[in-house]
Design a protein around this motif. Structure first.
Motif, PDB file in Angstrom:
ATOM      1  N   ASP A  75       0.860  -1.191   0.000  1.00  0.00           N
ATOM      2  CA  ASP A  75       0.000   0.000   0.000  1.00  0.00           C
ATOM      3  C   ASP A  75       0.894   1.239   0.000  1.00  0.00           C
ATOM      4  O   ASP A  75       2.012   1.213   0.480  1.00  0.00           O
ATOM      5  N   CYS A 100       1.848   5.046   9.065  1.00  0.00           N
ATOM      6  CA  CYS A 100       1.464   3.630   9.121  1.00  0.00           C
ATOM      7  C   CYS A 100       2.535   2.763   8.451  1.00  0.00           C
ATOM      8  O   CYS A 100       2.374   1.559   8.332  1.00  0.00           O
ATOM      9  N   HIS A 102       3.506   2.749   5.276  1.00  0.00           N
ATOM     10  CA  HIS A 102       3.260   2.318   3.901  1.00  0.00           C
ATOM     11  C   HIS A 102       4.431   2.700   2.985  1.00  0.00           C
ATOM     12  O   HIS A 102       4.615   2.085   1.942  1.00  0.00           O
ATOM     13  N   GLU A 134      -5.316   2.746   1.057  1.00  0.00           N
ATOM     14  CA  GLU A 134      -5.617   1.640   1.977  1.00  0.00           C
ATOM     15  C   GLU A 134      -6.343   2.142   3.216  1.00  0.00           C
ATOM     16  O   GLU A 134      -7.263   1.499   3.712  1.00  0.00           O
ATOM     17  N   GLU A 135      -5.909   3.307   3.726  1.00  0.00           N
ATOM     18  CA  GLU A 135      -6.455   3.797   4.995  1.00  0.00           C
ATOM     19  C   GLU A 135      -7.954   4.083   4.914  1.00  0.00           C
ATOM     20  O   GLU A 135      -8.650   3.984   5.918  1.00  0.00           O
ATOM     21  N   HIS A 161       2.436  -6.204   6.720  1.00  0.00           N
ATOM     22  CA  HIS A 161       2.321  -4.942   7.463  1.00  0.00           C
ATOM     23  C   HIS A 161       3.327  -4.969   8.601  1.00  0.00           C
ATOM     24  O   HIS A 161       3.500  -6.003   9.241  1.00  0.00           O
TER      25      HIS A 161
HETATM   26 ZN   LIG Z   1      -1.255   0.455   7.390  1.00  0.00          ZN
END
Ligand SMILES: [Zn+2]
Ligand SMILES: [Zn+2]
Length: 386
Positions: A75, A100, A102, A134-135, A161
């Motif tokens: 992502d 996050c 990514h 993605e979020e 992830h």
């Molecule tokens: Zn994430």
């Protein structure tokens, strides 16, 4: 030709920091997707297609004569969070940051593309799927709606992830549910507002709304099986009432989590029964809107075994483990798993890492090579040369 892994790690660190400095929100990943496409072309992939589902990119690498195809996914989007970090590669886009990791996921998959393009070691087709947004839980659906499965077919899919608090160089996954569904709901109650001194002249909605909120608490406690996991959270209750006027309109908003589609369906069913029954009791009108923002991420047992086997060739064998419980966060990767089986797994971001979505978070570059090598290993394992 075997690649110099130290050199690859240095190169990946530079890519990751470049991406980190230039974060972009979901469906706005223009610079990021151009960066990804340029790298994939530089590695000599057979095809690189941009603009799949908005800002998504799909790279295709074919070797040998095998007709099997697998997908590896990353992502690319960032969050609307203001970064607190002071690194020299901190976000240059105010109010947006890679909180996050990514940026790290994108870099790991680019590293795998470079490894596989240069070293081969597989027979078939590898699709490198770089998804936007993605979020929001919208990017995978956008790619699927844009014909991902028809234009770039594949039979299985893998994704990673990073996980703060879990040591770098560690790998974890599990068969079955690994991330939860997220459903959102809105219940609107309509009656007749009026003077606070004369409730009997109208048909106000606040008491009915409060009763609805209380009755919703019985879904998990009295309607789900004790062995099923579910969460129903009312997060907002607003009305159009004021100090001396009773409301004629109330809105109840909330969020529900579950790990199986059957449980999500049961929560919606019971919510409708309770909302309608309570509204009937108070003689007000009600309308329930129930949406599925994220579906549960359900790993395929056989492909989890395949992922574990690949992971043991990259990570120390005793650093590869089975997650005991699923996590209550949600993942857009789940949308791909509605079409093909696959495996979503976690890699360590280090004990010192700030939590995901925290303004102090940063992806740990020490994990980049592990992720790239895992992606490459799973491709070689699943597309084994004869
Ligand atoms: Zn994430
Ligand atoms: Zn996130």
């Amino acid at each position: 030709m075997a690649m110099d892994l130290d050199a690859l790690e240095r190169e990946m660190t530079a890519w990751r920091r470049d991406l980190h400095a230039h974060p972009e929100f979901g469906f706005e990943e223009k610079r990021t997707s151009a960066f990804v496409a340029a790298k994939l072309r530089e590695f000599g992939l057979d095809d690189v297609t941009e603009g799949v589902g908005g800002t998504g990119v799909v790279g295709t690498l074919k070797r040998g004569s095998g007709n099997r195809a697998i997908a590896l996914r990353a992502d690319m989007d960032a969050l609307r969070i203001t970064e607190q970090g002071t690194q020299d590669y901190r976000s240059q886009n105010p109010g947006t940051m890679h909180a996050c990791g990514h940026d790290g996921h994108t870099t790991m998959l680019l590293g795998a593309a470079k490894l596989l393009a240069q070293e081969d070691g597989f027979d078939g087709t590898v699709r490198f799927v770089f998804q936007p947004a993605e979020e929001w839980g919208k990017g995978a659906l956008a790619m699927l709606a844009d014909g991902l499965m028809e234009r770039f077919p594949f039979e299985e899919i893998y994704g990673l992830h990073n996980m703060p608090g879990f040591p770098v160089g560690h790998f974890q996954t599990r068969a079955g549910p690994i991330m939860s569904a997220e459903d959102n709901f809105e219940i609107v109650l309509k009656g007749i507002g009026g003077h606070a001194a004369r409730p009997h002249w109208g048909n106000e909605v606040l008491v009915a709304a409060c009763a609805t909120v209380m009755n919703l608490q019985t879904i998990v406690s009295r309607r789900l099986s004790p062995t099923d996991v579910g969460v129903v959270s009312v997060t907002e209750l607003t009305t159009d009432g004021t100090r001396n006027a009773l409301p004629g309109l109330a809105r109840i908003l909330g969020d529900a989590r579950s790990f199986r589609p059957e449980v999500s369906a049961e929560i919606e069913k019971q919510m409708r029964i309770i909302a309608e029954g309570t509204a009937l009791t108070y003689n007000v009108a009600t309308e329930v809107t129930y949406t599925r923002e994220f579906v549960p991420t359900l790993n395929d047992a056989a492909l989890v075994d395949a992922a574990f086997a690949a992971a043991r060739t990259v990570f120390e064998p005793d650093h590869v483990s089975t997650a005991r419980e699923p996590m209550t966060g949600s993942e857009d990767f789940a949308r791909f798993l509605e079409h093909v089986p696959g495996c979503f797994a976690f890699v360590g971001n280090g004990k010192q890492s700030a939590p995901l979505h925290n303004p102090a978070y940063d992806f740990n570059d020490d994990g980049l090579l592990y992720g790239a090598r895992f992606h490459a290993a799973v491709a070689r394992q699943r597309l084994r040369s004869a």
